[in-house]
Design a protein around this motif. Structure first.
Motif, short mmCIF file in Angstrom:
data_model
loop_
_atom_site.label_atom_id
_atom_site.label_comp_id
_atom_site.label_asym_id
_atom_site.label_seq_id
_atom_site.Cartn_x
_atom_site.Cartn_y
_atom_site.Cartn_z
N SER A 1 -0.47 3.94 -2.59
CA SER A 1 -1.71 3.68 -3.32
C SER A 1 -2.76 4.72 -2.95
O SER A 1 -2.54 5.57 -2.08
CB SER A 1 -2.23 2.29 -2.96
OG SER A 1 -2.77 2.32 -1.65
N ASP A 2 -3.92 4.64 -3.60
CA ASP A 2 -5.03 5.57 -3.33
C ASP A 2 -5.50 5.54 -1.88
O ASP A 2 -6.15 6.47 -1.43
CB ASP A 2 -6.22 5.23 -4.24
CG ASP A 2 -6.00 5.74 -5.65
OD1 ASP A 2 -5.02 6.48 -5.87
OD2 ASP A 2 -6.81 5.41 -6.54
N ALA B 1 0.82 -1.21 0.00
CA ALA B 1 0.00 0.00 0.00
C ALA B 1 0.86 1.26 0.00
O ALA B 1 0.43 2.30 -0.50
CB ALA B 1 -0.93 0.00 1.21
#
Lengths: 172, 172
Positions: B137-138, B108
């Motif tokens: 990541s988002d 992540a």
């Protein structure tokens, strides 16, 4: 960029003594060694807690449960140098066994530490403490903490959306 | 007595380079300073990762999700000095932007750190790293990590009952 390490466990660092306890919320806590049993805590240089720990040479890491969330919040948002935050809390400070810094009766565990070293790390002081005694609730009677019953506290992030989380997210 | 601090977040410390990466599972990770942005990791003195970090002067803290649990487990139970544990993993090691130690595509977040200091703390070496780059990541696009979608990994305890937990307990 430290937010990528979050959410993190949240603890209470207790400095001072049983007559004048000073609890502070802290996420920046880590084990450091099995033998000897060492833990490290990073405390902001300008914090009142830093001064107390340097003067006295000991501290307690108290492990709060989610039921103590309001007090955890107070301990993290009010400076003990400016006001007596303890008065606004519902915590009971009791004598520790091996250090002058007090323990908190309502906490799941109280880890008593004697400072054996400290380092400057940027805008914080990193205190290395040797664990000299622990008192704990039944949640810790086995090798692994009983997380089915023991609701620990996590801190999701900084800023205006400060939130704490146990096994379910709690918005303040 | 360190078990009273558990459960703790679990990360992957990546040392070596993209040709010969060495990931290791680590719980003993903490922020240390906002300005400069510093983090600390405690690595066992006899660990292969310790030698790699000392030689190269950098490392990556990769933030695994619960989907990577099998690999997190492997990284924590096999020594990179004795066998090529990476071959048994499904992780993809990719070049980092600012350090030689690689990042992990599936994680992540990847926090790239350059070692600025190190201290001996009992049976571990405590490396202080300055964060020089992060890719994420988002799940981290807002100020606080998106824990509704991002399933992070926690480590409940040591010993024969090693278990990992995200928002629900997972027994291996």
């Amino acid at each position: 960029m430290l937010r990528y390490l979050y959410p993190m466990r949240t603890f209470l660092i207790v400095a001072g003594d049983v007559k004048k306890p000073n609890p502070m919320t802290a996420d920046w806590v880590t084990p450091l060694s099995f033998n000897p049993q060492l833990v490290g805590i990073a405390i902001g240089k300008s914090r009142y807690t830093r001064r107390l720990i340097e003067e006295q040479g000991d501290f307690v890491i108290a492990v709060p449960t989610i039921e103590l969330l309001r007090d955890v919040w107070l301990a993290g948002s009010v400076s003990g140098a400016r006001e007596n935050k303890v008065e606004r809390m519902s915590l009971t400070f009791i004598k520790s066994k091996k250090v002058k810094a007090p323990s908190i009766k309502e906490c799941a565990a109280n880890i008593e530490c004697r400072v054996v070293n400290s380092f400057e790390t940027g805008d914080h002081i990193f205190f290395v403490g040797e664990i000299v005694n622990v008192t704990a609730s039944d949640a810790f009677k086995n090798d692994t903490p009983d997380i089915a019953n023991y609701k620990f506290v996590m801190h999701v992030g900084r800023g205006p959306n400060f939130t704490y989380q146990s096994d379910e997210l709690i918005k303040l």
